[in-house]
Every structure is written in C-alpha cells, then in structure tokens.
Design an enzyme around this catalytic site. Structure first.
Site, PDB file in Angstrom:
ATOM      1  N   ARG A   1      -0.901 -13.706   0.910  1.00 42.97           N
ATOM      2  CA  ARG A   1      -0.756 -12.657  -0.107  1.00 42.97           C
ATOM      3  C   ARG A   1       0.150 -13.134  -1.236  1.00 42.97           C
ATOM      4  NH1 ARG A   1      -4.105 -12.181   2.665  1.00 42.97           N
ATOM      5  NH2 ARG A   1      -4.696 -10.513   4.078  1.00 42.97           N
TER       6      ARG A   1
ATOM      7  N   TYR B   1     -12.421 -12.373  14.549  1.00 42.70           N
ATOM      8  CA  TYR B   1     -11.242 -11.576  14.226  1.00 42.70           C
ATOM      9  C   TYR B   1     -11.527 -10.105  14.483  1.00 42.70           C
ATOM     10  CZ  TYR B   1      -6.833 -10.646  11.750  1.00 42.70           C
ATOM     11  OH  TYR B   1      -5.549 -10.280  11.432  1.00 42.70           O
TER      12      TYR B   1
ATOM     13  N   SER C   1      -2.930  -1.407   2.470  1.00 47.19           N
ATOM     14  CA  SER C   1      -1.858  -1.887   3.346  1.00 47.19           C
ATOM     15  C   SER C   1      -0.551  -1.974   2.573  1.00 47.19           C
ATOM     16  CB  SER C   1      -2.215  -3.268   3.909  1.00 47.19           C
ATOM     17  OG  SER C   1      -3.425  -3.199   4.637  1.00 47.19           O
TER      18      SER C   1
ATOM     19  N   GLU D   1       3.629  -5.465   0.891  1.00 47.55           N
ATOM     20  CA  GLU D   1       2.518  -6.166   0.240  1.00 47.55           C
ATOM     21  C   GLU D   1       2.259  -5.549  -1.129  1.00 47.55           C
ATOM     22  OE1 GLU D   1      -2.266  -6.578   0.951  1.00 47.55           O
ATOM     23  OE2 GLU D   1      -0.969  -6.859   2.679  1.00 47.55           O
TER      24      GLU D   1
END
Length: 345
Positions: free
Chosen positions: A161, A191, A229, A325
C-alpha cells in the site's frame, strides 16, 4: 473547465464528510492542465480521483484537482496486451472491460473503489494480487516543473500500500497507467474464499467470487459512508506471529517475506470486541471490522477518535500496532493519526 471557490468536498470523499476547499477544479482534458499549471498559485495541491481513500479532517486551504481524464489504448504484443489507461477511468469499470475483451489478469482486483490514477499511489491489492504485478509504466505531470515524467515499475518503488507517489513524488498528477496483461494467464486462487474455486477456475468465476465476497462484507459508500479498509494488515516478525497463533488458535497468518508474517487487521479488531463500536456518528462496521463507517452526521473528529480507540484496543490485547491505510488530510495536505490527535487533545 470551471474553477470553484469555497467548494464542498462532500461529493469527493466517500466518507461523505462536509469539508470545503479554497479552490477546486475538475479536469477532463489534458489540454486544460497546461493553462491550469501556468496559472497556478503558491498553494497546497491535492489530487483527487473518487476520494475513496481520504479522510478530510479540516477545510483544505489550497487547490483540489479532480482527475477525470478518460481513455483506454490497447497495444498487442506477442505475449501480452499493453493497456494505456487514463488516470480518471474508474478502476472497477476497467476490470469489467478487460474481462469483456478477454484480457484477464485483473479479476482479483474487482470492486476496489477509486480511479486508475489512484491505483499506483496505494499499490492497490486484494486476494493475493497487487497492481505492481501488472504495472508496466506510470505517466505523470510534475506540478512543480510542468514536465511529463515516465516511471517504470521499478521507479515507482512499490511496497505494501505504498509507492513513490506517497512520498517524494506526491506532487505528481498521474496522467495514465500502462498495464501489462500476459496472454499466458494463470489463476490466483490461493487466498481466502477463492481457494474453493480450485486451480482450474476461469477468470469470470474468480471475478464473481471476489465481487460476491466484497459485497457481503463491505458496505456501499452511497448507502453508508466509508473509505473501505481503514487499517493496513500489520507485518510482524515470524516469532511474534507464531506466539500469537499459539495464544489465539485460528488466527490468520500470511507469509510476508523472509522472517516476516502478515496478520489480518480485521480479525484483530473483531477479536478485540470492537464490531459495532461507535463514537458519535462514526462506527466500526458490524459485518467487517476493518471498515469504519459514517452512520450519518459523523465528524472527522469522531472518526479519528474511533480510529484511535481501535488502534489502542488492538495494541493492548495483541501487542500489535495498526497503521491507517486511509490517507488522513489536514488543511494543507497529508498528515497522520498521531498528529491529528495531538491537535485534538
């Protein structure tokens, strides 16, 4: 091109916070940038796409430039498709378009909010895939010099990120991103919920599973203000990860390079008992603890205090420090949670 003064930023941040900008302009043509740059003032600059990763904590005392440049140009090589995509294109619409054109590769990144121009800044990622894996080149405008700059993937200094565009190149407006989609497509289904699809999954199956999973967990910002998020998944050393797993059986742990492991921030917040916690109109989402939401009328201060509460509780219970984030902005540009908190105390 219309330059607005004392413009509302509510349409340009998915939290729906009611801050303002001294000046705001929406750019739809590259030709508009030259005259805008020539008439620039000595003021802070903020470049915005969809505003899906921004938390405005104060009125912005500068120019907000909204990137709405559009267009996709495809060049076919023997082993790949090269897509030069203008920065104002919507990311999810691009993912849909590539699948319709039978150019797979981006399906794991479906439904990530925001524009193509924002994608390299964050090095967006989901379900085992990051933009860096497909980024061939970034084209930007240096707002200090007016020059156009071409960045290779290595030049972009991609991290988790993170990229050069968050640091020494944060004054650059991203004009386009060139993506390289190999014709020898390989599914990434190792995943989370994609594992059930198996190694023979088709691109459309992965796309549909990603969309269904994201929609089941993440609230629509048009209904419930949020910026996706809020925290990054924290990295810890392997010994700490193993100790935490021993104390908390079932804790998700993912490899993150030599001697490192990545933990699931949402899991940590959930196990700290924070789902549904509220500070005024701000709350931890009841279905996905990684998302902070605006239940209506939330202020930036309430969101900041809620983020601090979440971070403190997780640190107390697990000894792990969460980092946002979401990009936190003050009146002149990017700041951080601690700096904003120090101004509130």
């Amino acid at each position: 091109m219309m330059l607005l003064t004392q413009a509302s930023l509510a349409p340009y941040n998915t939290f729906g916070l009611t801050q303002t900008a001294d000046r705001l302009v929406v750019v739809e043509q590259r030709e508009q940038l030259l005259s805008l740059w020539q008439a620039r003032q000595d003021e802070p600059l903020l470049i915005v796409g969809e505003g899906s990763n921004l938390l405005f904590t104060a009125p912005f005392h500068g120019l907000v430039l909204v990137n709405r440049l559009k267009g996709i140009a495809v060049t076919e090589a023997a082993d790949a498709w090269l897509l030069k995509v203008e920065g104002g294109e919507i990311w999810h619409q691009l993912v849909c378009w590539t699948l319709e054109q039978e150019m797979p590769g981006l399906e794991n990144l479906a439904l990530i909010p925001g524009t193509v121009g924002a994608s390299p800044i964050q090095n967006i990622g989901a379900y085992g895939v990051e933009l860096a894996q497909y980024c061939e080149q970034v084209e930007s405008l240096d707002w200090h010099t007016g020059e156009t700059v071409l960045w290779s993937a290595a030049d972009c200094a991609f991290g988790y990120r993170d990229s050069v565009f968050k640091h020494q190149a944060k004054h650059h407006l991203i004009l386009s991103v060139t993506l390289r989609l190999p014709k020898a497509w390989q599914p990434r289904t190792d995943y989370g919920p994609l594992a059930q699809l198996g190694e023979q999954a088709e691109p459309r199956h992965i796309f549909e599973q990603v969309c269904a999973t994201r929609r089941s967990k993440l609230p629509d910002p048009r209904v419930l203000g949020n910026a996706g998020s809020f925290f990054k998944n924290p990295k810890v050393n392997l010994a700490q990860a193993q100790a935490l797993q021993a104390a908390w059986p079932g804790m998700p742990v993912f490899p993150a390079g030599p001697g490192q492991a990545k933990l699931a921030a949402g899991w940590l917040i959930d196990k700290a008992g924070l789902k549904g916690t509220r500070v005024g109109g701000a709350g931890v989402h009841s279905q996905q603890a990684l998302v902070l939401v605006n239940h209506g009328g939330a202020t930036a201060e309430q969101l900041i205090r809620l983020a601090d509460l979440v971070r403190s509780r997780v640190a107390q219970q697990f000894g792990v420090r969460l980092e946002p984030e979401v990009r936190i902005l003050n009146d002149e540009g990017e700041t951080n949670l601690d700096e904003v908190l120090s101004c509130l105390s």
